[in-house]
Design a protein around this motif. Structure first.
Motif: not given
Length: 452
Positions: A95-106
């Protein structure tokens, strides 16, 4: 080109950002960036990021997960608490990777798949994601119906139909604002925690054995029956729809778009999901502890059926309040999971197809697909059939899981797509190992199921 321009270009799309296609509209555009973040540092700024993690946490305690915890605790006492802990650590990592993907790439995971893979591949992934969401909804329909039956004596087939009414609750909450959706989820989580807290106090477990239960033991590997239940707990940990959901709802925060601001948003979003998933561990461990203290040490033996667990709590704990609290917690879990599955369904359809339909219509379509088989089976076969259908829904989720986890790990480890926000190598390696472990366990469970 400045660093900020590079970040924004990578988030909006195009080959310069490592994507095949432009992003288009943001994820969940009706609520995208609607939660403001204070500019001044402090507790208020942290508080603004808290919320999405609790929506994600509901997927780790939905009715489909209760049976494995009940069976594990009732048969082997507290020994499988270590498996619940390991499952939670894996969940925190992914789930940490999910938040990273959403926040960083839009982009949410659905948009990232659409913008990275050829159209036929993207279409297949969309079909599989929709199947997973329908299976999730099916588990929630059956779980809520069983809870209504246990609490009010409502026939299962009637309870299945009544669950369709939650569409109006969800629409009302979404109109009020995303913060109200989060508040609703957190409130019900509080009710669930209170219910299990009271039941555990009644059961009076041996806390020394509880603590020892979190320590690894070789018996889990050497005992085939214990290993099978451990595989069930581990294999049902990560819900595919949670990965799509989390990468979309973290974008409801209107944070500073600079590199420093994005890194801070990733850090706070990760903290939010980590704390929320520790809360999910508390609930799942509570189910297992309750089963161990009440059924295993009460001499009942294995209890995996929700109805039987409800029936046995009264004589074992000596209070009519215990089974009532059990049913209330089950209904709350079903309602919570329903809300999150609806939002995940919206993100998946919009992300893969760029197709926007009215939320009420989307909800009714998803619920109709879940209600028809649930109603038919419960009318024809009763509670036993509903339980079998619940297991079938978990099989569908297991089959879809690799098609959500593998792209997530690929995207977040790709510097062309993530830029300066690429996941640390250690995190990508651990996530890849966790993904392989979960996929292997799910395949093992499917093989065992096929062989009877």
């Amino acid at each position: 080109m400045s660093m900020l321009e590079q970040i924004n270009e990578g988030r909006s799309g195009g080959a310069a950002g490592g994507w095949r296609h432009e992003r288009g509209d943001p994820a969940l555009s009706d609520v995208h960036g609607t939660v403001g973040v204070p500019k001044r540092r402090g507790f208020g700024r942290l508080l603004a990021f808290l919320g999405p993690g609790y929506l994600v946490a509901t997927g780790y305690m939905d009715p489909g997960n209760w049976a494995t915890s009940l069976a594990g605790g009732s048969r082997f006492g507290y020994a499988l608490l270590t498996v619940a802990l390991l499952s939670n650590i894996i969940a925190i990592l992914l789930q940490a990777l999910c938040s990273r993907l959403g926040v960083a790439t839009g982009r949410d995971l659905a948009q990232a798949c659409r913008d990275s893979f050829p159209r036929p591949v993207s279409f297949v992934l969309w079909i599989l994601a929709e199947a997973a969401i329908c299976a999730t909804d099916l588990a929630e329909v059956i779980g809520t119906a069983i809870g209504l039956n246990l609490l009010f004596g409502l026939p299962l087939e009637i309870g299945v139909i009544v669950t369709a009414l939650d569409v109006f609750l969800i629409l009302w909450l979404q109109k009020l604002g995303f913060r109200f959706v989060e508040a609703f989820i957190i409130t019900l989580l509080g009710v669930i925690a209170l219910c299990f807290g009271v039941q555990i106090a009644m059961a009076d477990p041996d806390w020394g054995q509880v603590i020892r239960g979190f320590a690894p033991t070789t018996e889990i590997v050497t005992n085939p029956d214990m290993l099978y239940l451990a595989l069930g707990i581990l294999g049902a940990t990560v819900m595919p729809h949670n990965l799509y959901l989390h990468s979309a709802i973290v974008q409801t925060r209107r944070h500073d778009p600079s590199e420093v601001g994005v890194k801070e948003a990733i850090r706070y979003a990760t903290l939010d999901s980590t704390v929320a998933l520790m809360f999910a561990l508390l609930i799942n461990a509570s189910i297992l502890i309750l089963a161990a203290a009440s059924f295993h040490h009460g001499g009942v033996g294995e209890v995996a059926d929700l109805g039987r667990a409800h029936e046995l709590l009264n004589p074992l704990l000596g209070s009519a309040l215990a089974p009532t609290l059990f049913a209330v917690a089950l209904i709350c879990c079903g309602l919570n999971s329903t809300v999150t599955a609806t939002i995940a369904g919206q993100a998946v359809m919009e992300g893969f197809l760029r197709l926007r339909i009215a939320p009420w219509l989307r909800r009714l379509l998803t619920r109709f697909i879940a209600i028809v088989p649930a109603a038919v089976v419960t009318v024809a076969y009763g509670e036993k059939g509903a339980g079998a259908l619940l297991i079938f829904s978990q099989v569908v989720l297991s089959l879809q899981l690799p098609f959500a986890v593998v792209p997530l790990v690929m995207f977040t480890a790709d510097r062309r797509k993530m830029g300066v926000f690429v996941a640390p190598r250690w995190q990508s390696v651990l996530a890849a190992l966790a993904a392989l472990l979960i996929i292997g366990l799910n395949l093992k469970l499917l093989t065992d199921l096929a062989m009877g």
